[in-house]
Structures are given as C-alpha cells and as structure tokens.
Design a protein around this motif. Structure first.
Motif, short mmCIF file in Angstrom:
data_model
loop_
_atom_site.label_atom_id
_atom_site.label_comp_id
_atom_site.label_asym_id
_atom_site.label_seq_id
_atom_site.Cartn_x
_atom_site.Cartn_y
_atom_site.Cartn_z
N PHE A 37 29.99 3.07 -12.18
CA PHE A 37 31.27 2.37 -12.32
C PHE A 37 32.42 3.39 -12.33
O PHE A 37 33.44 3.19 -11.66
N GLN A 38 32.25 4.49 -13.06
CA GLN A 38 33.26 5.53 -13.08
C GLN A 38 33.44 6.16 -11.71
O GLN A 38 34.57 6.47 -11.30
N SER A 39 32.34 6.33 -10.99
CA SER A 39 32.42 6.90 -9.65
C SER A 39 33.19 5.99 -8.70
O SER A 39 34.01 6.45 -7.90
N ALA A 40 32.95 4.70 -8.81
CA ALA A 40 33.63 3.74 -7.93
C ALA A 40 35.12 3.66 -8.21
O ALA A 40 35.92 3.42 -7.30
N THR A 41 35.51 3.88 -9.46
CA THR A 41 36.93 3.81 -9.81
C THR A 41 37.61 5.16 -9.74
O THR A 41 38.80 5.26 -10.03
N GLY A 42 36.86 6.20 -9.37
CA GLY A 42 37.45 7.53 -9.22
C GLY A 42 37.65 8.27 -10.53
O GLY A 42 38.41 9.24 -10.58
N GLN A 43 36.99 7.86 -11.58
CA GLN A 43 37.17 8.49 -12.88
C GLN A 43 36.06 9.48 -13.23
O GLN A 43 36.13 10.14 -14.25
N LEU A 44 35.06 9.60 -12.37
CA LEU A 44 33.91 10.46 -12.67
C LEU A 44 34.26 11.92 -12.41
O LEU A 44 34.72 12.27 -11.33
N ASP A 45 34.05 12.76 -13.42
CA ASP A 45 34.34 14.19 -13.29
C ASP A 45 33.12 14.98 -12.87
O ASP A 45 33.21 15.91 -12.08
N ASN A 46 31.95 14.63 -13.41
CA ASN A 46 30.74 15.39 -13.17
C ASN A 46 29.77 14.56 -12.32
O ASN A 46 29.01 13.75 -12.85
N HIS A 47 29.79 14.77 -11.02
CA HIS A 47 28.94 14.01 -10.12
C HIS A 47 27.47 14.40 -10.24
O HIS A 47 26.58 13.63 -9.88
#
Length: 85
Positions: A37-47
């Motif tokens: 969810f964080q990745s989809a919204t662009g909020q993910l820092d650590n992939h």
C-alpha cells in the motif's frame, strides 16, 4: 547473509510451535499488505523490505509444509513435560 527479519531465520523457525508459525505468518502478510500500500502511494522508503518480508513468508510456508510432510519436526518437548502428562 540473507536479508530479512533476524528472528525469522530457518533455525529459529524450527523452534516455533505451530501456533506461533501461524501468528508470524499473519504478521508477515499484514506487513506485506501495508508495504504494498505504501509502495502504491509513493510513501515507501525502503523497497528492500518488500523482498525481505516476502522471503520471511516463504520461509514460514516452507517450514509448515515440511512439518506437514513429516520432513521437518516441530519443537521437541523435554522428557519432564511428557512425564507430567
């Protein structure tokens, strides 16, 4: 050394009972959902954490399947706990 949770290495998973494995699996799936969810919204820092959580989930599934097939064994019970029964 593999990336992932330090407490979810294969040797540690073998010491967990079945209920704890199910609980860890639930936590992992919940964390994976949140990371996606964080990745989809662009909020993910650590992939890299996505990959680590997926691997942790795979380790848990592997341990559960090994126990189902009789390849792996669950935690051993001490003689004292068996004598008390």
């Amino acid at each position: 050394m593999a990336i992932g949770s330090k407490d979810l290495i294969s040797n540690e998973l073998r010491g967990f009972d079945d209920d704890r494995l199910v609980d860890e699996l639930r936590k992992g799936k919940e964390e994976l959902f949140n990371l996606r969810f964080q990745s989809a919204t662009g909020q993910l820092d650590n992939h890299g954490r996505l990959r680590a959580v997926r691997r942790d989930i795979a380790r848990i599934y592997t341990e559960m399947r090994e126990r189902e097939l009789g390849i792996g064994e669950g935690p051993t019970k001490s003689a004292d706990s068996e004598a008390a029964k």
